[in-house]
Scaffold this motif. Structure first.
Motif, PDB file in Angstrom:
ATOM      1  N   LYS A 119       0.853  -1.195   0.000  1.00  0.00           N
ATOM      2  CA  LYS A 119       0.000   0.000   0.000  1.00  0.00           C
ATOM      3  C   LYS A 119       0.888   1.244   0.000  1.00  0.00           C
ATOM      4  N   PRO A 120       0.531   2.263  -0.793  1.00  0.00           N
ATOM      5  CA  PRO A 120       1.398   3.454  -0.867  1.00  0.00           C
ATOM      6  C   PRO A 120       1.157   4.442   0.269  1.00  0.00           C
ATOM      7  N   ARG A 121       2.176   5.244   0.528  1.00  0.00           N
ATOM      8  CA  ARG A 121       2.021   6.404   1.414  1.00  0.00           C
ATOM      9  C   ARG A 121       1.532   7.537   0.529  1.00  0.00           C
ATOM     10  N   ILE A 122       0.513   8.245   0.983  1.00  0.00           N
ATOM     11  CA  ILE A 122      -0.116   9.257   0.132  1.00  0.00           C
ATOM     12  C   ILE A 122      -0.208  10.598   0.847  1.00  0.00           C
ATOM     13  N   SER A 123       0.183  11.644   0.140  1.00  0.00           N
ATOM     14  CA  SER A 123      -0.059  13.001   0.636  1.00  0.00           C
ATOM     15  C   SER A 123      -1.106  13.621  -0.284  1.00  0.00           C
ATOM     16  N   ILE A 124      -1.979  14.420   0.308  1.00  0.00           N
ATOM     17  CA  ILE A 124      -3.130  14.951  -0.439  1.00  0.00           C
ATOM     18  C   ILE A 124      -3.394  16.388  -0.016  1.00  0.00           C
ATOM     19  N   ASN A 125      -3.821  17.224  -0.962  1.00  0.00           N
ATOM     20  CA  ASN A 125      -4.008  18.650  -0.658  1.00  0.00           C
ATOM     21  C   ASN A 125      -5.273  18.895   0.155  1.00  0.00           C
ATOM     22  N   LEU A 126      -5.230  19.971   0.910  1.00  0.00           N
ATOM     23  CA  LEU A 126      -6.326  20.323   1.805  1.00  0.00           C
ATOM     24  C   LEU A 126      -6.741  21.765   1.532  1.00  0.00           C
ATOM     25  N   GLU A 139     -14.720  17.614   7.565  1.00  0.00           N
ATOM     26  CA  GLU A 139     -14.398  17.411   6.146  1.00  0.00           C
ATOM     27  C   GLU A 139     -12.961  16.902   5.986  1.00  0.00           C
ATOM     28  N   GLN A 140     -12.073  17.401   6.847  1.00  0.00           N
ATOM     29  CA  GLN A 140     -10.677  16.964   6.838  1.00  0.00           C
ATOM     30  C   GLN A 140     -10.599  15.464   7.133  1.00  0.00           C
ATOM     31  N   LYS A 141     -11.374  15.048   8.120  1.00  0.00           N
ATOM     32  CA  LYS A 141     -11.425  13.626   8.503  1.00  0.00           C
ATOM     33  C   LYS A 141     -12.009  12.806   7.345  1.00  0.00           C
ATOM     34  N   ALA A 142     -12.995  13.366   6.640  1.00  0.00           N
ATOM     35  CA  ALA A 142     -13.616  12.667   5.512  1.00  0.00           C
ATOM     36  C   ALA A 142     -12.600  12.416   4.393  1.00  0.00           C
ATOM     37  N   ILE A 143     -11.763  13.431   4.101  1.00  0.00           N
ATOM     38  CA  ILE A 143     -10.732  13.285   3.068  1.00  0.00           C
ATOM     39  C   ILE A 143      -9.729  12.211   3.491  1.00  0.00           C
ATOM     40  N   GLU A 144      -9.327  12.276   4.766  1.00  0.00           N
ATOM     41  CA  GLU A 144      -8.357  11.319   5.303  1.00  0.00           C
ATOM     42  C   GLU A 144      -8.922   9.891   5.252  1.00  0.00           C
ATOM     43  N   ASP A 145     -10.158   9.718   5.728  1.00  0.00           N
ATOM     44  CA  ASP A 145     -10.797   8.395   5.738  1.00  0.00           C
ATOM     45  C   ASP A 145     -10.955   7.839   4.328  1.00  0.00           C
ATOM     46  N   ALA A 146     -11.386   8.714   3.399  1.00  0.00           N
ATOM     47  CA  ALA A 146     -11.578   8.277   2.004  1.00  0.00           C
ATOM     48  C   ALA A 146     -10.250   7.799   1.413  1.00  0.00           C
ATOM     49  N   THR A 147      -9.152   8.478   1.766  1.00  0.00           N
ATOM     50  CA  THR A 147      -7.824   8.108   1.242  1.00  0.00           C
ATOM     51  C   THR A 147      -7.364   6.775   1.821  1.00  0.00           C
ATOM     52  N   GLN A 174      -9.400   4.407   2.974  1.00  0.00           N
ATOM     53  CA  GLN A 174     -10.297   3.398   2.405  1.00  0.00           C
ATOM     54  C   GLN A 174      -9.924   3.068   0.958  1.00  0.00           C
ATOM     55  N   ALA A 175      -9.348   4.050   0.277  1.00  0.00           N
ATOM     56  CA  ALA A 175      -8.958   3.850  -1.124  1.00  0.00           C
ATOM     57  C   ALA A 175      -7.661   3.054  -1.260  1.00  0.00           C
ATOM     58  N   GLY A 176      -6.987   2.790  -0.123  1.00  0.00           N
ATOM     59  CA  GLY A 176      -5.806   1.918  -0.198  1.00  0.00           C
ATOM     60  C   GLY A 176      -4.508   2.501   0.322  1.00  0.00           C
ATOM     61  N   ALA A 177      -4.547   3.655   0.992  1.00  0.00           N
ATOM     62  CA  ALA A 177      -3.307   4.234   1.532  1.00  0.00           C
ATOM     63  C   ALA A 177      -2.937   3.544   2.844  1.00  0.00           C
ATOM     64  N   ARG A 178      -1.630   3.398   3.085  1.00  0.00           N
ATOM     65  CA  ARG A 178      -1.232   2.856   4.389  1.00  0.00           C
ATOM     66  C   ARG A 178      -0.852   3.988   5.337  1.00  0.00           C
ATOM     67  N   GLU A 179      -0.643   5.160   4.752  1.00  0.00           N
ATOM     68  CA  GLU A 179      -0.288   6.336   5.545  1.00  0.00           C
ATOM     69  C   GLU A 179      -0.778   7.558   4.778  1.00  0.00           C
ATOM     70  N   VAL A 180      -1.378   8.534   5.467  1.00  0.00           N
ATOM     71  CA  VAL A 180      -1.926   9.718   4.793  1.00  0.00           C
ATOM     72  C   VAL A 180      -1.370  10.977   5.433  1.00  0.00           C
ATOM     73  N   MET A 181      -0.923  11.896   4.582  1.00  0.00           N
ATOM     74  CA  MET A 181      -0.474  13.203   5.056  1.00  0.00           C
ATOM     75  C   MET A 181      -1.285  14.280   4.336  1.00  0.00           C
ATOM     76  N   LEU A 182      -1.924  15.163   5.101  1.00  0.00           N
ATOM     77  CA  LEU A 182      -2.736  16.226   4.507  1.00  0.00           C
ATOM     78  C   LEU A 182      -1.905  17.506   4.433  1.00  0.00           C
ATOM     79  N   VAL A 183      -1.913  18.142   3.281  1.00  0.00           N
ATOM     80  CA  VAL A 183      -1.069  19.324   3.037  1.00  0.00           C
ATOM     81  C   VAL A 183      -1.944  20.529   2.705  1.00  0.00           C
ATOM     82  N   PRO A 184      -1.853  21.625   3.480  1.00  0.00           N
ATOM     83  CA  PRO A 184      -2.632  22.827   3.148  1.00  0.00           C
ATOM     84  C   PRO A 184      -2.306  23.301   1.727  1.00  0.00           C
TER      85      PRO A 184
END
Length: 332
Positions: free
Chosen positions: A95-102, A110-118, A120-130
């Motif tokens: 599973k990839p580590r994923i960073s995603i824009n916020l 909504e922040q939690k929703a983006i994180e959860d969706a990521t 659930q989509a297959g990330a093993r680690e999520v980093m949110l970036v403003p």
């Protein structure tokens, strides 16, 4: 700190995917083709756009994001899964580590929703970036120093204006007015001035070919075909760049006022830095002809467009973990 494998710019109009070591590998429309009869997703991204252009009434378009915010959680999860698999390859078992824009307007929910969706989509680690920080990194602006830098990111659904210093946001605002509003303003103008109905794609073509944010001595003209509101028959009219400048005045004035508002709230020392260093524009919306000149005229501050404004957020999101981990090592 772990370095992210994949960076995703989750945009209102497009989704861009950055893979470490490869750069931006995917750019597709943020659209889903949904079959109402079967109650299921038929296609995502570019394939969905092609399908929708020649589909029957039972296939409808769903945009998982509206004004930078998730409007449909379940669909967004499927969209993320599609892009993650496409970027990492079907044979990748890890599973990839994923960073995603916020976007700036997001609430904690909504922040939690983006994180959860990521996740659930297959990330093993999520980093949110403003988003403003991602845009600045992607535009190769060093925001680690104790001096002010200003970024204005004009996407399709939102405009983020921010003052950055010491890897953080000092002052910012997010406006739910951006490129899509330019298209809507053009559609409204053509309808009221010429009694003609046109679609979003044609409005975007008009914006690209004859749209301008400032008055030009040399007028560009374009023939526009649509459906007459009264007769229902096809009709052709001609629009000029000055017509479109007038049509865009309302959304453009909201953007320049937002930029002005951020500058007014900026601490004096950082404001002096901005005057010296200027304003940097990113996002597809800043490609409108004359956008630099308009913001410069309204603020009195030198304004430039990033080298690759459309990909800036995706590049910044992808590089963010690397940049931050590099800074952490320097501090040790």
């Amino acid at each position: 700190m772990n370095i992210s494998d994949i960076g995703i710019d989750l945009g209102t109009a497009s989704i861009l995917v950055y893979v470490r070591g490869k750069g931006v590998v995917l750019k597709e429309p943020s659209v889903v083709a949904f079959d109402r009869d079967a109650n299921k997703i038929k296609a995502i991204g570019e394939e969905a756009r092609m399908m929708l252009s020649r589909s029957t009434g039972n296939i409808v378009a769903i945009r998982p994001l509206k004004n930078g915010i998730i409007s449909d959680y379940a669909v967004t999860e499927q969209v993320l899964k599609y892009f993650i698999q496409k970027a990492s390859g079907k044979l990748s078992f890890k599973k990839p580590r994923i960073s995603i824009n916020l976007p700036g307007t997001v609430t904690e929910v909504e922040q939690k929703a983006i994180e959860d969706a990521t996740y659930q989509a297959g990330a093993r680690e999520v980093m949110l970036v403003p988003e403003p920080i991602a845009a600045a990194i992607g535009a190769e602006i060093d925001i680690s120093k104790p001096c002010g830098k200003m970024i204005v990111d004009i996407g399709a659904g939102t405009c983020d204006a921010a003052i950055l210093s010491l890897d953080g946001i000092v002052v910012d605002t997010t406006l739910k007015v951006a490129g899509d509003d330019f298209d809507n303003a053009i559609m409204h103008y053509v309808r009221t001035a010429h009694n003609l109905i046109i679609g979003e794609r044609l409005a975007e073509d008009i914006k690209i070919h004859v749209g301008t944010a400032v008055e030009r001595a040399q007028q560009k003209l374009m023939e526009v075909k649509g459906r007459d509101l009264t007769t229902g028959l096809p009709k052709t009219v001609r629009v000029s760049s000055e017509d479109i400048r007038q049509a865009l005045q309302e959304p453009l004035s909201q953007i320049t006022e937002a930029v002005h508002g951020v500058l007014e709230k900026t601490p004096p020392e950082l404001a002096a830095d901005i005057v010296e260093r200027g304003i940097v524009l990113t996002g597809g919306g800043c490609l409108l002809d004359g956008m630099e000149e308009l913001i410069e005229e309204k603020t009195g501050i030198n304004t430039v467009t990033a080298e690759d404004p459309v990909s800036a957020v995706a590049i910044g999101v992808g590089r963010y973990p690397e940049v931050i981990s590099g800074r952490a090592r320097q501090d040790d």
